[in-house]
Design a protein around this motif. Structure first.
Motif, PDB file in Angstrom:
ATOM      1  N   LEU A   1      13.677  12.811 -19.184  1.00 39.62           N
ATOM      2  CA  LEU A   1      14.120  14.195 -19.040  1.00 39.62           C
ATOM      3  C   LEU A   1      13.655  14.996 -20.254  1.00 39.62           C
ATOM      4  O   LEU A   1      13.992  14.665 -21.392  1.00 39.62           O
ATOM      5  CB  LEU A   1      15.640  14.279 -18.934  1.00 39.62           C
ATOM      6  CG  LEU A   1      16.138  15.705 -18.673  1.00 39.62           C
ATOM      7  CD1 LEU A   1      15.910  16.094 -17.222  1.00 39.62           C
ATOM      8  CD2 LEU A   1      17.602  15.849 -19.036  1.00 39.62           C
TER       9      LEU A   1
ATOM     10  N   ARG B   1      13.470  19.076 -17.041  1.00 39.20           N
ATOM     11  CA  ARG B   1      12.720  18.457 -15.945  1.00 39.20           C
ATOM     12  C   ARG B   1      12.485  16.982 -16.252  1.00 39.20           C
ATOM     13  O   ARG B   1      12.309  16.600 -17.419  1.00 39.20           O
ATOM     14  CB  ARG B   1      11.364  19.118 -15.764  1.00 39.20           C
ATOM     15  CG  ARG B   1      11.381  20.638 -15.714  1.00 39.20           C
ATOM     16  CD  ARG B   1       9.960  21.199 -15.757  1.00 39.20           C
ATOM     17  NE  ARG B   1       9.945  22.580 -16.213  1.00 39.20           N
ATOM     18  CZ  ARG B   1       8.851  23.213 -16.614  1.00 39.20           C
ATOM     19  NH1 ARG B   1       7.674  22.584 -16.614  1.00 39.20           N
ATOM     20  NH2 ARG B   1       8.925  24.466 -17.036  1.00 39.20           N
ATOM     21  N   VAL B   2      12.460  16.166 -15.200  1.00 37.80           N
ATOM     22  CA  VAL B   2      12.087  14.769 -15.353  1.00 37.80           C
ATOM     23  C   VAL B   2      10.570  14.678 -15.242  1.00 37.80           C
ATOM     24  O   VAL B   2       9.990  14.957 -14.196  1.00 37.80           O
ATOM     25  CB  VAL B   2      12.777  13.892 -14.296  1.00 37.80           C
ATOM     26  CG1 VAL B   2      12.360  12.435 -14.469  1.00 37.80           C
ATOM     27  CG2 VAL B   2      14.295  14.017 -14.411  1.00 37.80           C
TER      28      VAL B   2
ATOM     29  N   GLN C   1      17.604   9.865 -22.527  1.00 30.09           N
ATOM     30  CA  GLN C   1      17.635  10.171 -21.100  1.00 30.09           C
ATOM     31  C   GLN C   1      16.234   9.892 -20.551  1.00 30.09           C
ATOM     32  O   GLN C   1      15.486  10.778 -20.160  1.00 30.09           O
ATOM     33  CB  GLN C   1      18.094  11.614 -20.879  1.00 30.09           C
ATOM     34  CG  GLN C   1      19.577  11.771 -21.198  1.00 30.09           C
ATOM     35  CD  GLN C   1      20.042  13.191 -21.315  1.00 30.09           C
ATOM     36  OE1 GLN C   1      19.279  14.128 -21.067  1.00 30.09           O
ATOM     37  NE2 GLN C   1      21.300  13.389 -21.713  1.00 30.09           N
TER      38      GLN C   1
ATOM     39  N   ALA D   1      18.702  14.110 -13.091  1.00 25.88           N
ATOM     40  CA  ALA D   1      19.246  14.631 -14.347  1.00 25.88           C
ATOM     41  C   ALA D   1      19.328  16.156 -14.386  1.00 25.88           C
ATOM     42  O   ALA D   1      20.342  16.705 -14.844  1.00 25.88           O
ATOM     43  CB  ALA D   1      18.424  14.119 -15.526  1.00 25.88           C
ATOM     44  N   PRO D   2      18.308  16.908 -13.923  1.00 19.11           N
ATOM     45  CA  PRO D   2      18.455  18.368 -13.921  1.00 19.11           C
ATOM     46  C   PRO D   2      19.666  18.827 -13.099  1.00 19.11           C
ATOM     47  O   PRO D   2      20.386  19.750 -13.507  1.00 19.11           O
ATOM     48  CB  PRO D   2      17.137  18.859 -13.303  1.00 19.11           C
ATOM     49  CG  PRO D   2      16.153  17.785 -13.620  1.00 19.11           C
ATOM     50  CD  PRO D   2      16.943  16.509 -13.504  1.00 19.11           C
TER      51      PRO D   2
END
Length: 395
Positions: A4, A13-14, A140, A368-369
């Motif tokens: 992330l 963003r990933v 992350q 994640a986002p």
């Protein structure tokens, strides 16, 4: 690997990025099995912390499996470890005093000037938390390089689920140190501003340290209910005037100790807070400091103020006169995580500390986002988001 990355305010963003490698002999590479979104990460998400750069990998609460070690690491491949968010050498003057968050060598030389200019002296390095704290890639992600791996990570016994020990990385030691800094004595009344993860661990810790009463202050009903489960009395600041309620509850004396677990993004429609928000939005200020002001006014004369909450820059309207005239003491600082991890791990194993009650959502790393937006926009129901690399569906 997938990680992330921060790309600006409210833009995470990933991305696919390079895998980390061994850089120094004391390094280790960790395959991340669990990583959490911290309330402090929301300060980055909201753009309040300076020296962030597009592409920086976020995350400072994580654990996982050792997959590679440098020649001077004391870890072994296959071990499960929790990694403290503070990066410390273990050998400097401050580490010798167990003041790991003040380590002289945690920051790369190129980053020390930034912290020196902002704060007078550099602090320890931090994972995933801007270039003034080292510019280290955070957790992350699928993999992380851990510097000074012979000092920081703690080995987790087999058979212990990640959820029970993950918060040793940050918020559990932070809540414990907050209570310790409040110098709680048996019979004390302690007031805690903020029932986020750190505040809730501070509530639990205060009782374990001998507080007779703990009063938890927030405006999210679910979080206040969590505080009640540990025996806390509560104040919803949207329904009651906090100062007046505290005076009534303490016979006009005020709490013996107060803990500010809110920090630079205080909420609420208060005159000073509205002014702070205007200043922040027009770049005339950085921090919204309503909670620490209120804590100082409410604390009894001769009492103690503990401030685990994050503040980023200069503030005005600080009640220095009240602080001096009331004879208060203040303790604060980033957490010396390495100092507290062994004792708190044992407390978890002994069943003395409930460490996984916070988790409300478990998401794949790819989500994640979504997790950041959920945590940011709905802090009543979303108390803690744990990201699981390799997970395919939310739990």
């Amino acid at each position: 690997m997938r990680a992330l990355a921060w790309h600006g305010k409210h833009d995470v963003r990933v991305d696919t990025v390079d895998d980390p490698g061994i850089v120094n002999p004391r390094d280790a590479i960790i395959k991340v099995t669990s990583t959490a979104i911290c309330g402090s990460d929301l300060h980055l998400y909201d753009g309040y912390i300076p020296t962030m750069q597009s592409g920086d990998i976020l995350g400072h609460e994580f654990m996982g499996e050792v997959v590679e070690v440098g020649p001077k690491s004391t870890l072994k491949k296959g071990q499960r470890v929790v990694v403290p968010f503070t990066i410390a050498c273990g050998a400097c003057y401050h580490c010798g005093k167990h003041q790991y968050s003040a380590c002289d060598n945690g920051l790369p030389a190129d980053n020390q000037d930034i912290a020196q200019e902002l704060y007078g002296q550099p602090m320890s390095g931090l994972f995933g938390y801007s270039h003034m704290t080292g510019g280290y890639a955070g957790g992350q992600a699928e993999y992380v390089r851990v510097p000074f791996s012979d000092v920081g990570p703690i080995i987790i016994p087999e058979g212990i689920d990640d959820d029970k020990v993950l918060f040793l990385s940050d918020i559990l030691p932070t809540g414990w140190m907050a209570a310790e800094n409040a110098e709680i004595e048996p019979g004390d009344t302690v007031a805690v501003w903020g029932c986020g993860p750190v505040g809730l661990f501070a509530v639990q810790s205060a009782f374990l340290m001998g507080a007779e009463r703990v009063i938890a202050i927030d405006h999210f009903p679910h979080r206040l209910e969590l505080a009640k489960k540990f025996g806390a009395e509560t104040i919803n600041f949207e329904e009651s005037e906090t100062y007046e309620a505290l005076m009534l509850m303490t016979g006009g004396i005020g709490p013996d100790a107060v803990i500010d677990a809110v920090g630079l993004e205080a909420h609420g429609f208060f005159v000073d807070n509205v002014i702070d928000q205007i200043k922040a939005s027009t770049f005339l200020g950085t921090d919204r400091t309503h909670s620490i002001r209120q804590a100082i006014f409410a604390c009894r004369k001769g009492g103690r103020v503990s401030m685990p909450a994050v503040y980023g820059g200069f503030v005005d309207k600080f009640p220095l006169g009240a602080f001096m005239e009331k004879g208060l003491t203040l303790k604060t600082g980033q957490t010396h995580v390495q100092h507290y991890m062994p004792g708190l791990l044992q407390a978890i194993l002994d069943g003395k500390i409930d460490s996984d009650f916070l988790i409300s959502h478990r998401l794949p790393l790819e989500d994640a986002p979504k997790g950041y937006k959920m945590f940011h926009d709905n802090q009543n129901e979303v108390t803690k988001v744990v990201l699981k690399p390799g997970m395919t569906t939310a739990a």
